[in-house]
Design an enzyme around this catalytic site. Structure first.
Site, PDB file in Angstrom:
ATOM      1  N   TRP A   7       0.830  -1.215   0.000  1.00 39.20           N
ATOM      2  CA  TRP A   7       0.000   0.000   0.000  1.00 39.20           C
ATOM      3  C   TRP A   7       0.855   1.252   0.000  1.00 39.20           C
ATOM      4  CZ3 TRP A   7      -4.405  -0.942  -1.909  1.00 39.20           C
ATOM      5  CH2 TRP A   7      -5.009  -2.183  -1.696  1.00 39.20           C
ATOM      6  N   ASP A  40      -1.529   6.699   6.479  1.00 40.34           N
ATOM      7  CA  ASP A  40      -2.551   5.788   5.981  1.00 40.34           C
ATOM      8  C   ASP A  40      -2.846   4.802   7.115  1.00 40.34           C
ATOM      9  OD1 ASP A  40      -4.087   3.824   4.878  1.00 40.34           O
ATOM     10  OD2 ASP A  40      -2.745   3.338   3.214  1.00 40.34           O
ATOM     11  N   LYS A  77     -12.368  -1.865   7.627  1.00 43.75           N
ATOM     12  CA  LYS A  77     -11.668  -2.812   8.516  1.00 43.75           C
ATOM     13  C   LYS A  77     -12.075  -2.570   9.970  1.00 43.75           C
ATOM     14  CE  LYS A  77      -8.110  -2.492   5.097  1.00 43.75           C
ATOM     15  NZ  LYS A  77      -8.348  -3.701   4.319  1.00 43.75           N
TER      16      LYS A  77
HETATM   17  N1  PMP Z   1      -4.100   1.183   2.591  1.00 46.43           N
HETATM   18  C1  PMP Z   1      -4.105   0.074   3.335  1.00 46.43           C
HETATM   19  C2  PMP Z   1      -3.139  -0.042   4.476  1.00 46.43           C
HETATM   20  C3  PMP Z   1      -5.003  -0.962   3.060  1.00 46.43           C
HETATM   21  O1  PMP Z   1      -4.998  -2.072   3.798  1.00 46.43           O
HETATM   22  C4  PMP Z   1      -5.915  -0.812   1.992  1.00 46.43           C
HETATM   23  C5  PMP Z   1      -6.954  -1.854   1.670  1.00 46.43           C
HETATM   24  N2  PMP Z   1      -6.671  -3.143   1.966  1.00 46.43           N
HETATM   25  C6  PMP Z   1      -5.854   0.351   1.220  1.00 46.43           C
HETATM   26  C7  PMP Z   1      -4.952   1.333   1.556  1.00 46.43           C
HETATM   27  C8  PMP Z   1      -6.767   0.552   0.048  1.00 46.43           C
HETATM   28  O2  PMP Z   1      -8.014   0.842   0.540  1.00 46.43           O
HETATM   29  P1  PMP Z   1      -9.303   0.976  -0.382  1.00 46.43           P
HETATM   30  O3  PMP Z   1      -9.656  -0.399  -0.838  1.00 46.43           O
HETATM   31  O4  PMP Z   1     -10.302   1.587   0.555  1.00 46.43           O
HETATM   32  O5  PMP Z   1      -8.965   1.870  -1.528  1.00 46.43           O
END
Ligand code: PMP
Length: 362
Positions: free
Chosen positions: A101, A169, A193
């Site tokens: 991410w 994030d 989450k």
């Molecule tokens: N950042 C992290 C740490 C994540 O775990 C995730 C999703 N698993 C995201 C960003 C992306 O999130 P989204 O699916 O809401 O775009």
């Protein structure tokens, strides 16, 4: 009805009490004869829900007065673009690369043609740790970290100190511990989450960082558009915000974020102790000092795919879902977010211990 123990990485477990309350109110919200889903986002009925979620979040998370809470859409992934569009002043953005991410956040800033620099990375060891050589420069536009790495199961013990605004994030660990807001410029998370269903993106932003977007930034991608309208510029994800509000109420009823954190420590310890006391049958992916309280990624001795598959099959027959590891680590991943009960974790640990006794031939 038996509720399945959900160890999925996201969308993830939602507290049963929250779902029950939503169920009770689903057809007739507070005597209105309407579902909250059917209510206009301009109605007093909905606005109360919206404003209560904001004020509860400020209260539980101790958000200082000079921060705005925004409810956006497009997931945390849209923030990878929106943050640089709004916070870059043409200088450098520094990142810690602690996983998939983080890499996506870096990629999107690069697409905008901005100056990006990775100041620390753990990619050389398949992201098994939070890098320990983190030192951000002072004269940058902002510093970006991923507080919990959902796939690899690593998490910061504390956030790095920065002079520039720190952008976090917190998609996979929001509301799971108290935050020191002193150097935070912006903290963001998809809700799916720890904060409710997918569809709501939470952005908590320091006021002085709002309104600095480049002139050609589309209205929907400006923080000022949403801050000026209390996140009601266009139709917000009303049902998701309603569930987010109920989830915050549930956290409050549990004793607040500190109480939730204590429970999370207890849950994580159960699994990590099982790994550590398995004589190497279970091997945690994360190095000990970087272990996440939210996602526990582990393999079985020798990355034995057959045994890993067998263990996952046993969990599935035992009323559990979501334990298959992400393809980049393999093995097993137990996501034990706020709403995953101690009972669920204990049931998993019992299975792990029994499975080891039966299969550890050495
Ligand atoms: N950042 C992290 C740490 C994540 O775990 C995730 C999703 N698993 C995201 C960003 C992306 O999130 P989204 O699916 O809401 O775009």
């Amino acid at each position: 009805m038996i509720r399945t123990f959900n160890f999925g990485a996201g969308p993830a477990s939602i507290p049963t009490e929250v779902l029950e309350e939503a169920q009770q109110e689903l057809l007739d919200f507070k005597g209105s004869g309407l579902s909250i889903m059917e209510a206009s986002h301009r109605s007093a009925l909905y606005e109360d829900v919206h404003n209560e979620a904001i004020s509860l979040m400020k209260e539980l998370y101790d958000i200082p007065k000079n921060y705005e809470v925004l409810f956006l859409q497009g997931g945390a992934s849209t923030q990878f673009t929106m943050i640089p569009l709004n916070l870059s002043k043409g200088g450098t953005i520094e990142f810690v690369n602690s996983g998939a991410w983080s890499k996506k956040a870096i990629k999107e800033a690069k697409i905008l043609g901005l100056n990006t620099k990775v100041i620390a990375s753990s990619e050389d060891t398949n992201f098994d740790r939070i890098p320990n050589d983190i030192s951000f420069s002072n004269d940058i536009d902002y510093a970006h970290i991923t507080s919990n790495n959902t796939i690899y199961g690593t998490q910061y013990r504390e956030y790095p100190k920065t002079k520039a605004p720190l952008v976090v994030d917190a998609s996979s660990d929001i509301f799971s511990y108290k935050i020191d807001w002193s150097n935070i410029g912006l903290l963001y998370a998809g809700a799916q989450k720890n904060a409710g269903p997918s569809g709501v993106t939470i952005v908590i932003i320091r006021e002085d960082l709002i309104g600095n977007h480049k002139e050609n930034t589309p209205s929907m991608l400006r923080y000022s558009t949403h801050a000026d309208t209390n996140s009601l510029y266009n139709t917000p994800p009303t049902f998701g915000i309603y569930i987010l509000g109920l989830t915050l109420k549930w956290i409050k009823a549990k004793g607040g974020i500190e109480a939730i954190n204590r429970l999370n420590q207890q849950k994580a310890k159960l699994i990590y102790d099982t790994i550590d006391n398995s004589n190497g049958f279970y091997i945690g992916h994360a190095q000990k000092e970087s272990r996440s309280l939210m996602n526990v990624s582990f393999n079985i001795r020798g990355k034995d795919k057959n045994l890993e598959k067998e263990l996952i099959e046993i969990t599935e027959k035992s009323n559990m879902v979501g334990l298959k590891g992400h393809r980049s680590v393999g093995g097993i991943r137990a996501s034990i977010y706020n709403a995953v009960s101690l009972e669920a974790v204990q049931a998993l640990v019992d299975i792990m211990n029994k499975f080891r006794e039966e299969n550890d031939v050495k």
